[in-house]
Design an enzyme around this catalytic site. Structure first.
Site, PDB file in Angstrom:
ATOM      1  CG  ASN A  94      -1.614   1.274   1.479  1.00 18.13           C
ATOM      2  OD1 ASN A  94      -2.572   1.622   0.800  1.00 18.13           O
ATOM      3  ND2 ASN A  94      -1.145   2.026   2.474  1.00 18.13           N
ATOM      4  CE1 TYR A 158      -0.497   8.805  -6.036  1.00 19.41           C
ATOM      5  CE2 TYR A 158      -2.346   9.096  -7.554  1.00 19.41           C
ATOM      6  CZ  TYR A 158      -1.818   8.582  -6.377  1.00 19.41           C
ATOM      7  OH  TYR A 158      -2.624   7.840  -5.550  1.00 19.41           O
ATOM      8  N   PRO A 194      -3.672  12.183   5.015  1.00 20.82           N
ATOM      9  CG  PRO A 194      -2.412  11.792   6.945  1.00 20.82           C
ATOM     10  CD  PRO A 194      -3.454  11.163   6.069  1.00 20.82           C
TER      11      PRO A 194
END
Length: 264
Positions: A94, A158, A194
């Protein structure tokens, strides 16, 4: 082919990137469901805080610090977990980052993202796959993202990392099937963590980490290659990526202008 869905009685669960966000919430959710969970991230103090919060749950959480970008460290973590707690029956890879980028293509951010989000996943698979294969059973889940379905404005690094993870899992599934290993791909939409909170991009249908953890845990228990949520968002993005390129680029350009999308 019927592939195994591992149970707490089969061994321990291992989650990387588990000090905050989805990984933290999933560790606690699996402990609620009776799993013993080994959690890994770079900061031991944060991991130990998560482990303490599992006190009183049916399962337990144990902390094993490690850096997914370090091949030797990942192998040592897996060795340590299995020598102390028994076989890793379920691995959830993860760990991921999404730092802000500067300019058209910020190479420093790009290389950091690829090192964690893609190479880190490959290191994790490598660390557990042979062990599971030797036992003839096991379950591996890899966290990617709906951002990997196609190119999105401002998500170059990303998005590339998550698209590559999706491709990697699609490719590895054939070998895992033959080895008796259940391989699953987790493609979340926006989750309030976060990592996402500092961002200024639109976040449609955003959910809490706890809601994401419940959906992932349900998917791990029920099987199926892809675990994706919220489905309204994932199926919309899948449909958009079926469009011819002129229509695809026009639609995304209009959406980014209207919503003021910025770098992910």
């Amino acid at each position: 082919m019927s592939l195994p869905r591992m149970q707490p009685s089969d061994g321990i669960a291992w989650i990387t990137g588990a000090s905050t966000g989805i990984g933290e919430a999933l560790a606690l959710e699996l402990a609620r469901r009776g799993w013993s969970v080994a959690i890994t991230a770079r900061r031991l103090d944060l991991l130990e805080d998560v482990a303490r919060r599992a006190d009183g749950l049916p399962g337990r959480i144990v902390a094993h610090a490690g850096d997914v970008t370090d091949a030797a460290a990942m192998q040592a973590v897996v060795d340590g977990i299995e020598s102390v707690h028994g076989p890793i029956a379920l691995a959830v890879l993860n760990a991921g980052i999404a730092p802000e980028s500067d300019g058209l293509l910020d190479m420093e951010a790009f290389e950091r993202i690829i090192a964690v989000n893609l190479v880190g996943v490959a290191r994790g698979v490598s660390a557990v796959r042979d062990r599971m294969g030797a036992r003839g059973r096991g379950q591996i889940a890899v966290t990617a993202s709906v951002a990997g379905y196609g190119g999105l404005p401002g998500a170059s690094a990303y998005g590339v990392s998550k698209a590559a993870v999706i491709h990697l899992c699609e490719t590895l599934k054939f070998d895992c099937d033959r080895a008796g290993i259940t391989l699953q791909l987790v493609n979340p939409g926006w989750v309030d963590t976060p990592m996402t909170r500092p961002k200024t991009v639109p976040m449609p249908l955003i959910i809490t980490p706890e809601a994401a953890a419940r959906r992932i845990a349900d998917g791990l228990a029920s099987g199926g290659f892809e675990i994706t949520f919220p489905r309204r968002l994932s199926w919309l993005l899948k449909a958009v990526n079926l469009l011819p390129y002129p229509a695809y680029f026009w639609l995304l350009r209009q959406a980014s202008r209207r919503k003021g999308a910025r770098t992910l």
